[in-house]
Design a protein around this motif. Structure first.
Motif, short mmCIF file in Angstrom:
data_model
loop_
_atom_site.label_atom_id
_atom_site.label_comp_id
_atom_site.label_asym_id
_atom_site.label_seq_id
_atom_site.Cartn_x
_atom_site.Cartn_y
_atom_site.Cartn_z
N LYS A 134 64.64 13.63 67.26
CA LYS A 134 65.31 13.12 66.07
C LYS A 134 66.57 13.90 65.71
O LYS A 134 67.42 13.40 64.97
N LYS A 135 66.70 15.10 66.25
CA LYS A 135 67.89 15.90 65.98
C LYS A 135 69.14 15.30 66.62
O LYS A 135 70.26 15.67 66.28
N THR A 136 68.95 14.36 67.56
CA THR A 136 70.12 13.72 68.18
C THR A 136 70.92 12.93 67.14
O THR A 136 72.09 12.65 67.35
N LYS A 137 70.29 12.60 66.02
CA LYS A 137 71.01 11.89 64.94
C LYS A 137 72.06 12.79 64.30
O LYS A 137 72.95 12.30 63.61
N SER A 138 71.95 14.10 64.52
CA SER A 138 72.90 15.06 63.93
C SER A 138 74.08 15.36 64.83
O SER A 138 74.98 16.11 64.44
N ALA A 195 76.58 18.05 71.72
CA ALA A 195 77.50 17.78 70.61
C ALA A 195 78.89 18.31 70.92
O ALA A 195 79.37 19.25 70.30
N GLN A 255 82.57 19.29 63.32
CA GLN A 255 82.82 20.60 62.72
C GLN A 255 83.94 21.35 63.44
O GLN A 255 84.28 21.08 64.58
N VAL A 265 67.29 21.94 67.99
CA VAL A 265 68.68 22.26 68.32
C VAL A 265 68.67 23.45 69.26
O VAL A 265 68.06 24.49 68.95
N GLU A 313 76.76 13.73 65.85
CA GLU A 313 78.10 13.43 65.34
C GLU A 313 78.54 14.41 64.27
O GLU A 313 79.73 14.78 64.20
N SER A 314 77.63 14.85 63.43
CA SER A 314 78.00 15.80 62.38
C SER A 314 78.38 17.15 62.98
O SER A 314 79.29 17.82 62.49
N TYR A 315 77.69 17.56 64.05
CA TYR A 315 78.06 18.81 64.72
C TYR A 315 79.41 18.67 65.43
O TYR A 315 80.23 19.59 65.41
N CYS A 341 70.88 18.69 71.31
CA CYS A 341 69.92 18.20 70.33
C CYS A 341 68.87 17.34 71.03
O CYS A 341 69.21 16.55 71.92
#
Length: 239
Positions: free
Chosen positions: A60-64, A43, A71, A13, A66-68, A57
Motif C-alpha cells: 500500500k505504500k506504493t500509493k505514496s 520513487a 519532494q 518504505v 508520487e508524493s515522494y 515502496c
C-alpha cells in the motif's frame, strides 16, 4: 535491519543506495524477487551511471510514490568542461574537445547564479522520459533525435565544492524533474567550451537521506540470512 517487524505486502518504505551501472528498475526487480512481492516500485529514476538514494515502496505504500517523487532533491557530482558527449555523461563517447585555458575560477563561480532559481531546460535525448508514449533514450540509441519541449525547473542551491580543471565538483538542490545532465550541458555551453557529467550521487529526497540507506548487497544478504533463520527455526519446531 529488523525484518521481523516488516510487512512488505501491507506496505514498507525501503531506502537503497543504488549501485553504479544498475538501473533503478534493476533494483526493483532484485527486491521483487528477494521479497517475493509483486507490488513494488521506486520513487524517482536514477541514471545507470549515477549512484545514491533510491526510495522503494511496497504494498500500500506504493500509493505514496508520487508524493515522494515531488519532494526536493539534493545531488553531489562532478563535471568535466571542454569536452562533450551525446548523452552528456560517460554513457557515450567523447565527441568534442575544446581549449579551456581561458576559463577562470571566477567565471565558473559567477556562472552558477545564472542556473539558480527557476530555469528552463531541455531533458537529454538519452533519458527515460516519454514522448508520444515512447522512452526517448530508445530512439537516441538508434541515432534518432526526438523533439523535446523545454520545461521550467527550480534550482534552489548550486554550490561549486571543488575546482581542479577540467573537473568541477558541485552540490545541487533542485525540484522534481530537474536533469543534472542537462544543467551540466547548459553550463558548459554558457562557458563556450562544452561539458559532460562525470559522476552523480543523489544524497537526499525530502527528509530521506543517503546516510539512512542500505547498500543493496548488504540488504540482500541480511534478508537472505533472515529467511534462512526462519526456515531453520520452523524445521526445528516441527522436528
Amino acid at each position: 535491519m529488523n525484518f521481523e517487524e516488516k510487512d512488505f505486502s501491507a506496505g514498507e518504505v525501503i531506502l537503497i543506495d543504488k549501485p553504479k551501472e544498475w538501473t533503478s528498475f534493476d533494483v526493483v526487480k532484485k527486491l521483487r524477487y528477494l521479497l517475493k512481492i509483486k507490488k513494488i516500485g521506486h520513487a524517482g529514476t536514477l541514471d545507470p551511471l549515477a549512484t545514491g538514494l533510491l526510495i522503494l515502496c511496497t504494498g500500500k505504500k506504493t500509493k505514496s510514490i508520487e508524493s515522494y517523487q515531488a519532494q526536493e532533491k539534493e545531488y553531489t557530482g562532478s563535471m568535466v568542461i571542454g569536452k562533450k558527449t551525446a548523452s552528456h555523461d560517460l554513457e557515450t563517447e567523447i565527441e568534442h574537445v575544446a581549449e579551456i585555458d581561458h576559463i577562470s575560477e571566477e567565471q565558473i563561480l559567477e556562472l552558477t547564479n545564472k542556473f539558480t532559481g527557476v530555469i528552463s531546460q531541455i531533458p537529454p535525448q538519452h533519458s527515460a522520459i516519454k514522448v508520444d508514449g515512447r522512452r526517448v533514450y530508445k530512439s537516441a540509441r538508434k541515432g534518432k533525435e526526438v523533439k523535446i519541449d523545454p520545461r521550467d525547473v527550480t534550482v534552489s542551491e548550486f554550490e561549486i565544492t571543488g575546482i581542479n580543471l577540467p573537473e568541477i565538483d558541485f552540490r545541487i538542490v533542485c525540484s522534481k524533474g530537474t536533469y543534472i545532465r542537462s544543467l551540466v550541458r547548459d553550463f558548459g555551453e554558457e562557458l563556450g567550451v562544452g561539458a559532460y557529467m562525470s559522476s552523480l550521487r543523489r544524497t537526499r529526497i525530502g527528509e530521506f537521506k543517503i546516510e539512512d540507506a542500505h547498500q543493496l548487497d548488504e540488504y540482500v544478504q541480511a534478508y537472505s540470512n533472515y529467511i534462512s533463520e526462519v526456515i531453520d527455526k520452523n524445521n526445528t519446531e516441527e522436528a
